[in-house]
Design an enzyme around this catalytic site. Structure first.
Site, PDB file in Angstrom:
ATOM      1  CG  MET A   1     -10.471   2.837  -7.083  1.00  0.00           C
ATOM      2  SD  MET A   1     -10.430   1.725  -8.493  1.00  0.00           S
ATOM      3  CE  MET A   1     -10.986   0.186  -7.780  1.00  0.00           C
TER       4      MET A   1
ATOM      5  N   GLY B   1      -2.788   5.546   3.163  1.00  0.00           N
ATOM      6  CA  GLY B   1      -2.529   4.635   4.265  1.00  0.00           C
ATOM      7  C   GLY B   1      -1.127   4.058   4.227  1.00  0.00           C
TER       8      GLY B   1
ATOM      9  CB  THR C   1      -4.931  -5.693  -0.673  1.00  0.00           C
ATOM     10  OG1 THR C   1      -5.746  -4.902  -1.528  1.00  0.00           O
ATOM     11  CG2 THR C   1      -5.721  -6.100   0.551  1.00  0.00           C
ATOM     12  CB  ALA C   2      -5.306  -0.308  -0.280  1.00  0.00           C
TER      13      ALA C   2
ATOM     14  CG  ASP D   1       0.018   0.589 -12.297  1.00  0.00           C
ATOM     15  OD1 ASP D   1       0.457   0.738 -13.444  1.00  0.00           O
ATOM     16  OD2 ASP D   1      -0.837  -0.258 -11.989  1.00  0.00           O
TER      17      ASP D   1
ATOM     18  N   PRO E   1       0.786  -1.237   0.000  1.00  0.00           N
ATOM     19  CG  PRO E   1      -0.001  -0.997   2.172  1.00  0.00           C
ATOM     20  CD  PRO E   1       0.750  -1.932   1.292  1.00  0.00           C
TER      21      PRO E   1
ATOM     22  CE  LYS F   1      -4.360   0.752 -15.987  1.00  0.00           C
ATOM     23  NZ  LYS F   1      -3.901  -0.158 -14.969  1.00  0.00           N
TER      24      LYS F   1
ATOM     25  N   GLY G   1       0.444  -1.313  -7.271  1.00  0.00           N
ATOM     26  CA  GLY G   1       0.166  -0.981  -5.876  1.00  0.00           C
ATOM     27  C   GLY G   1      -0.650  -2.079  -5.219  1.00  0.00           C
ATOM     28  N   GLY G   2      -0.449  -2.293  -3.926  1.00  0.00           N
ATOM     29  CA  GLY G   2      -1.244  -3.269  -3.183  1.00  0.00           C
ATOM     30  C   GLY G   2      -0.997  -4.675  -3.690  1.00  0.00           C
ATOM     31  CG  ASP G   3      -2.879  -9.081  -4.229  1.00  0.00           C
ATOM     32  OD1 ASP G   3      -2.050  -9.848  -3.723  1.00  0.00           O
ATOM     33  OD2 ASP G   3      -3.630  -9.412  -5.174  1.00  0.00           O
TER      34      ASP G   3
HETATM   35  C1  LIG Z   1      -6.875   0.682  -8.742  1.00  0.00           C
HETATM   36  S1  LIG Z   1      -7.078   0.366  -7.044  1.00  0.00           S
HETATM   37  C2  LIG Z   1      -5.682  -0.658  -6.755  1.00  0.00           C
HETATM   38  C3  LIG Z   1      -5.777  -1.441  -5.496  1.00  0.00           C
HETATM   39  C4  LIG Z   1      -4.536  -2.274  -5.210  1.00  0.00           C
HETATM   40  N1  LIG Z   1      -4.335  -3.290  -6.227  1.00  0.00           N
HETATM   41  C5  LIG Z   1      -4.566  -2.915  -3.838  1.00  0.00           C
HETATM   42  O1  LIG Z   1      -4.599  -4.153  -3.735  1.00  0.00           O
HETATM   43  O2  LIG Z   1      -4.549  -2.164  -2.843  1.00  0.00           O
HETATM   44  C6  LIG Z   1      -6.580   1.912  -6.365  1.00  0.00           C
HETATM   45  C7  LIG Z   1      -7.376   2.273  -5.098  1.00  0.00           C
HETATM   46  O3  LIG Z   1      -6.860   1.546  -3.988  1.00  0.00           O
HETATM   47  C8  LIG Z   1      -6.988   2.329  -2.827  1.00  0.00           C
HETATM   48  N2  LIG Z   1      -5.636   2.555  -2.273  1.00  0.00           N
HETATM   49  C9  LIG Z   1      -4.485   2.084  -2.780  1.00  0.00           C
HETATM   50  N3  LIG Z   1      -3.446   2.431  -1.980  1.00  0.00           N
HETATM   51  C10 LIG Z   1      -3.986   3.128  -0.958  1.00  0.00           C
HETATM   52  C11 LIG Z   1      -3.451   3.743   0.204  1.00  0.00           C
HETATM   53  N4  LIG Z   1      -2.137   3.712   0.484  1.00  0.00           N
HETATM   54  N5  LIG Z   1      -4.293   4.375   1.056  1.00  0.00           N
HETATM   55  C12 LIG Z   1      -5.609   4.410   0.808  1.00  0.00           C
HETATM   56  N6  LIG Z   1      -6.186   3.850  -0.266  1.00  0.00           N
HETATM   57  C13 LIG Z   1      -5.384   3.215  -1.139  1.00  0.00           C
HETATM   58  C14 LIG Z   1      -7.667   3.641  -3.235  1.00  0.00           C
HETATM   59  O4  LIG Z   1      -9.053   3.465  -3.067  1.00  0.00           O
HETATM   60  C15 LIG Z   1      -7.274   3.723  -4.682  1.00  0.00           C
HETATM   61  O5  LIG Z   1      -8.160   4.543  -5.398  1.00  0.00           O
END
Ligand SMILES: C[S@@+](CC[C@H](N)C(=O)[O-])C[C@H]1O[C@@H](n2cnc3c(N)ncnc32)[C@H](O)[C@@H]1O
Length: 248
Positions: free
Chosen positions: A171, A200, A119-120, A36, A13, A58, A89-91
């Site tokens: 999102m 976060g 993941t976030a 990304d 995250p 993106k 980002g995240g997973d």
């Molecule tokens: C396209 S999605 C990707 C999610 C990612 N694959 C994951 O597993 O966290 C992007 C959204 O994830 C959330 N997000 C990702 N990183 C974040 C963070 N550090 N803090 C808060 N929300 C986050 C937000 O809602 C953002 O708009």
């Protein structure tokens, strides 16, 4: 093609310390990185100085490279014989379109591996003090997209508004007012705790605490913008006792 391969890697995250050991090793050895915008600062710095670094962008309203172009780029780099790390980002399999990219690799005969990331929802919950399935509060956690398609969010509201579960909207910031209205219209009390977590796990993390009845106004007043998650459920109240990151 001589030995080219793609690793689809979750970068977590934001906090670089939340990278997996495997992700850090692969980033450090890659010939090319395609990343990304939510890949945390400091993570790209782990790459070799001579590694190719390609920003695929993106943001919700600013797609730097269209998805087809990203898919094609991964194929081209692998066909050059490079070891390619596709960093997300995240997973990569949670709202990350990782599956679509892999489908292109499969059709093109490119070998690949997948490395999961934090993941976030998990990262933000840990760093905000929301145990997502604390057994006194929630029997389930639901991860759902709040992304507006054609100006509406078409979700299974009766399922999302069930009691004793935690719902995390990715999102969803642009649709926060709609989300809160629908959760109340489908049976949750207006007093249900709800929070927004922005950035976060990063030093600038912000956690906004509210209820379904107050979140939209509080969010507008705060000026908080994406990337942020909305967390709905009584686990949010545990923040008062379990928060540690923002009060260090
Ligand atoms: C396209 S999605 C990707 C999610 C990612 N694959 C994951 O597993 O966290 C992007 C959204 O994830 C959330 N997000 C990702 N990183 C974040 C963070 N550090 N803090 C808060 N929300 C986050 C937000 O809602 C953002 O708009």
């Amino acid at each position: 093609m001589a030995g080219g391969k793609v690793w689809l890697v979750g970068s977590g995250p934001g906090d670089p310390d939340l990278l997996t050991v495997k992700a850090a090793r692969l980033i450090g050895g890659a010939d090319a990185l395609v990343y990304d915008h939510l890949v945390g600062e400091g993570i790209i710095d782990l790459a070799r100085p001579d590694a190719r670094r390609i920003y695929a962008g993106k943001e919700a309203s600013n797609h730097t490279l269209p998805q087809d172009a990203i898919n094609g780029l991964l194929v081209d780099l692998a066909r050059e014989g490079l070891s390619v790390v596709r960093l997300k980002g995240g997973d990569p399999f949670i709202f990350g379109r990782g599956g679509e990219e892999l489908e292109t690799l499969v059709s093109s005969g490119i070998p690949f591996e997948v490395v999961p990331g934090v993941t976030a929802a998990a990262g933000c919950a840990a760093y905000s003090g929301f145990p997502l399935t604390h057994r006194d509060h929630a029997q389930a956690v639901v991860l759902v997209t709040g992304h507006l398609k054609d100006g509406t969010v078409n979700l299974d509201w009766p399922a999302l508004a069930r009691p004793r579960q935690t719902v995390v909207f990715y999102m969803g910031i642009g649709a926060a007012a709609h989300i809160c209205r629908q959760m109340v219209a489908h049976g949750l009390p207006e007093t249900t705790p709800a929070a927004v977590v922005r950035c976060g796990t990063l030093p600038g993390q912000q956690t906004l605490l509210a209820t379904l009845g107050t979140l939209a106004v509080r969010l507008a007043e705060s000026g908080i913008r994406p990337p942020a998650l909305i967390v709905v459920g009584s686990v949010v109240d545990l923040h008062h006792r379990l928060s540690w990151f923002e009060s260090r």
